[in-house]
Each structure stands twice: as structure tokens, then as C-alpha cells.
Design an enzyme around this catalytic site. Structure first.
Site, short mmCIF file in Angstrom:
data_model
loop_
_atom_site.label_atom_id
_atom_site.label_comp_id
_atom_site.label_asym_id
_atom_site.label_seq_id
_atom_site.Cartn_x
_atom_site.Cartn_y
_atom_site.Cartn_z
NE ARG A 26 49.54 132.18 43.44
CZ ARG A 26 48.32 132.39 43.92
NH1 ARG A 26 47.47 131.38 44.04
NH2 ARG A 26 47.96 133.60 44.31
CB ALA A 27 47.81 125.96 46.43
CB VAL A 29 55.10 127.09 47.52
CG1 VAL A 29 56.08 128.14 48.03
CG2 VAL A 29 55.82 126.01 46.71
CB SER A 78 61.80 108.62 37.03
OG SER A 78 62.93 107.90 37.47
CG ASP A 133 44.66 111.00 30.98
OD1 ASP A 133 44.59 111.76 30.00
OD2 ASP A 133 45.64 110.25 31.20
NE ARG A 160 29.70 121.75 15.41
CZ ARG A 160 28.66 120.91 15.24
NH1 ARG A 160 27.83 121.07 14.22
NH2 ARG A 160 28.45 119.93 16.07
CD GLU A 228 45.53 108.67 24.32
OE1 GLU A 228 46.44 108.70 23.48
OE2 GLU A 228 45.67 109.10 25.47
NE ARG A 261 50.77 116.29 28.71
CZ ARG A 261 51.49 115.26 28.30
NH1 ARG A 261 50.90 114.14 27.93
NH2 ARG A 261 52.79 115.33 28.28
#
Ligand code: F6P
Length: 328
Positions: A26-27, A29, A78, A133, A160, A228, A261
Site C-alpha cells: 500500500r505504501a 503504491v 520460484s 524471521d 501455559r 526450529e 505467519r
């Protein structure tokens, strides 16, 4: 060197999505349109460049997305762009669409691709750090990290409750690939007893001694955050090893996974994305190419992409000591 007059910019998101990518799009564009630049969205990351999936974006196209997780431009990793032929096709499509510069939003892999396009074809690019990350050089924070750690602590808070009620030992695995930023922050934010990080080795023996000391105090409930990328194995493997040494404990494992995510970006991530998206377009207009934008000490910062992709080694080990002391 002759200046590239920037009249048309493309923007894409690539790699793992992160909350706040939409705010960054958005910023980009709106800043481009404010500067009378035509802005094109590329669908599906670098694969979209190869397939020629460009579409011109208007102010309205980025309405109502600031608060949405994911990326409206879609994302991918890709394989074709990793080949010379793939990159040549991508470059030719950029030229065919008269694009003068490209904004790439993503993490390490995204930056590596941007750097290749810049070096091989002298094509003007800029990178915006979009990854949960937080493992990018040249910025204190990446877009999505803050939301991801807040999602993670919300999950750990819930674990917890049940861990405490049943006196169970929980191993909770968080993302972060090879970096421990998510694990360290989640560990401190949730008051976990131990954190397994990629950056510092953990000894199972020391951990077990610590558990036995707690058991003597009749404390059988414990939360352990496992990055992980840590060197002791995944949360299931660590739990199994510990269970064999400490049969008195009832161990459970939880992998938070892709939950981290998703979701609406935090206010911090929305502001960061807005600043960086605006800064990226302004930098291109100032002829700053081959750079990665970030914030250091709350100030906009540019770092050459080649440096931004080097292994980030600034995990605050003092924070880890704090975590250990506070969890005693
Ligand atoms: O880089 C973001 C990230 O979520 C890492 O933390 C994780 O290792 C990886 O992506 C997971 O990738 P994928 O969604 O392809 O499984």
C-alpha cells in the site's frame, strides 16, 4: 553514470509471506502515485516476473489492505528464477513493460534474487525486509516479526494454562529458519523456563539438571521454547531425549508452525511497513539502487543488498541471560 529517470515501478512480494506485507505494498503504491509514477503489481513473486503477470495499480487497489495479513500480490519461491534463463526472461519482461525499477518485498531469498537482477542486468532494484524471521542485516526489525512474536506468545500463554493445570513439561517449537530471534523474544515474552536457540548451543545434560532442581521444588510444569533451527533437533526429538532421561515428567510437544505467519499485522508492523514502503520509493527516486531499506535506531537506513544478505549475527545474548535469570 547516466541517471535512470524513474517513471514506472513494479512491486512484488516473494518468499514466505509475513504480516505487514500488504501495508508495505500500500505504501509503495500510494507513494509512487503521489510522485506521478506508474506502479505495477507483479503477481506471485519472481515467477510472476517470468510469466509477465504485471498489472497497473491504482490508489483504490490498495484500499482496505493495511490491516490484512498475507499479501494481495501472492508470493512464491520460484525455482525458475534461480536459473540464468529464468532471470533473463524476467528482465526481458520488465523491459517489455517499460519498467524502470522494481521493489522486492521479502527475506533473504528475495534479496538474493533482487541482487542477481541488479548485478546481471544493471537493473534498478530496492529490497524491503518482509519476513517474520528478523534475520536481515541493515535493519533492527523486519516487517512481520513483531506480529509473529505476539501470535507466538498468545499461543504459549494458552499452553501455559493447561501445562500448569496438568503439571506437564511442554516443548513449543517456533519458526525462524536458521535464526533465533522469534524463539528468544517469544521465550522472554512468555516467561519460558528454557530457550533452545541456533546461535548458542544447548546441553541436554544441563537442561535435565535444571529440570531435576525444579522437580525437587515440586515444580513439574515447565515451558521450553525451541527454535526450529537449533542444533539439538526438533521439538519432538528433544522431548523424546528428555523424556527418556526424566521419566517422572509428562512431556508434550506443540509446533506453532504457520500460525505465526498469519493474522492482522500489529500496529508496530503497520507503521514499519508504511515507513519502509514510502522510503523505498523515495530512495529509488533518489537514484539509490541495489540497496535494502531498513530502520536502525528508528531511522531509515540503506544497506547494499550484498551486505543485507550476509548472516546476521546480532542476536542479543544478554537477553538470553536475562531470560535464564528471570525464569529461575
Ligand atoms: O522465512 C519464513 C519462514 O516462515 C521460516 O521461519 C520457516 O522456516 C519457513 O519460512 C517455512 O517455509 P514454508 O512456508 O515454505 O514451509
Amino acid at each position: 553514470m547516466e541517471k535512470t529517470k524513474i517513471k514506472r515501478i513494479a512491486v512484488l512480494t516473494s518468499g514466505g509471506d509475513s504480516p505487514g506485507m500488504n501495508a508495505a505494498i500500500r505504501a509503495v503504491v500510494r507513494t509512487a502515485i503521489f510522485n506521478d509514477i506508474h506502479i505495477y503489481g507483479v503477481k506471485g513473486g519472481y515467477q510472476g516476473l517470468i510469466n509477465g503477470e504485471f498489472s497497473m495499480m491504482s490508489k483504490a487497489d490498495v484500499g482496505n489492505i493495511l490491516q490484512r495479513g498475507g499479501t494481495i500480490l501472492k508470493t512464491a519461491r520460484s525455482m525458475e528464477f534461480m536459473t540464468e534463463d529464468g532471470r533473463k526472461n524476467a528482465y526481458e519482461n520488465l523491459v517489455a513493460h517499460d519498467i524502470d525499477a522494481c521493489v522486492m518485498i521479502g527475506g533473504n531469498g528475495t534479496y538474493t534474487g533482487a541482487l542477481k537482477l541488479h548485478e546481471e542486468f544493471n537493473f534498478p532494484v530496492i529490497g524491503i525486509p518482509g519476513t517474520i524471521d528478523n534475520d536481515i542485516n541493515g535493519t533492527d526489525f523486519t516487517i512481520g516479526f513483531d506480529t509473529a512474536i505476539n501470535t507466538a506468545i498468545e499461543a504459549v500463554d494458552k499452553i501455559r494454562d493447561t501445562a500448569d493445570s496438568h503439571d506437564r513439561l511442554f516443548f513449543i517449537e517456533v519458526m525462524g529458519r536458521h535464526a533465533g530471534y522469534i524463539a528468544l523474544h517469544t521465550g522472554i515474552g512468555s516467561g519460558a523456563g528454557t530457550i533452545f536457540l541456533p546461535e548458542v548451543g544447548n546441553s541436554i545434560e544441563t537442561f535435565v539438571q535444571k529440570l531435576r532442581r525444579s522437580a525437587r521444588r515440586k515444580k513439574l510444569f515447565n515451558l521450553v521454547i525451541v527454535a526450529e533451527g537449533n542444533k539439538n533437533g526438533n521439538a519432538f526429538e528433544i522431548a523424546q531425549e528428555v523424556q527418556a532421561l526424566c521419566p517422572e515428567y509428562e512431556t508434550k510437544v506443540m509446533v506453532i508452525g504457520h500460525l505465526q505467519r498469519g493474522g492482522s499485522p500489529s500496529c508496530f508492523d503497520r507503521i514499519l511497513a508504511s515507513k519502509l514502503g514510502h522510503g523505498a520509493v523515495s530512495s529509488l527516486l533518489n537514484q539509490e539502487f541495489g540497496q535494502a531499506i531498513g530502520v536502525i535506531n528508528n531511522k531509515i537506513n540503506l544497506t547494499p543488498l550484498s551486505k543485507a544478505i550476509e548472516k546476521k549475527n546480532d542476536l542479543d545474548v544478554d537477553l538470553l541471560n536475562v531470560a535464564e535469570i528471570l525464569a529461575l
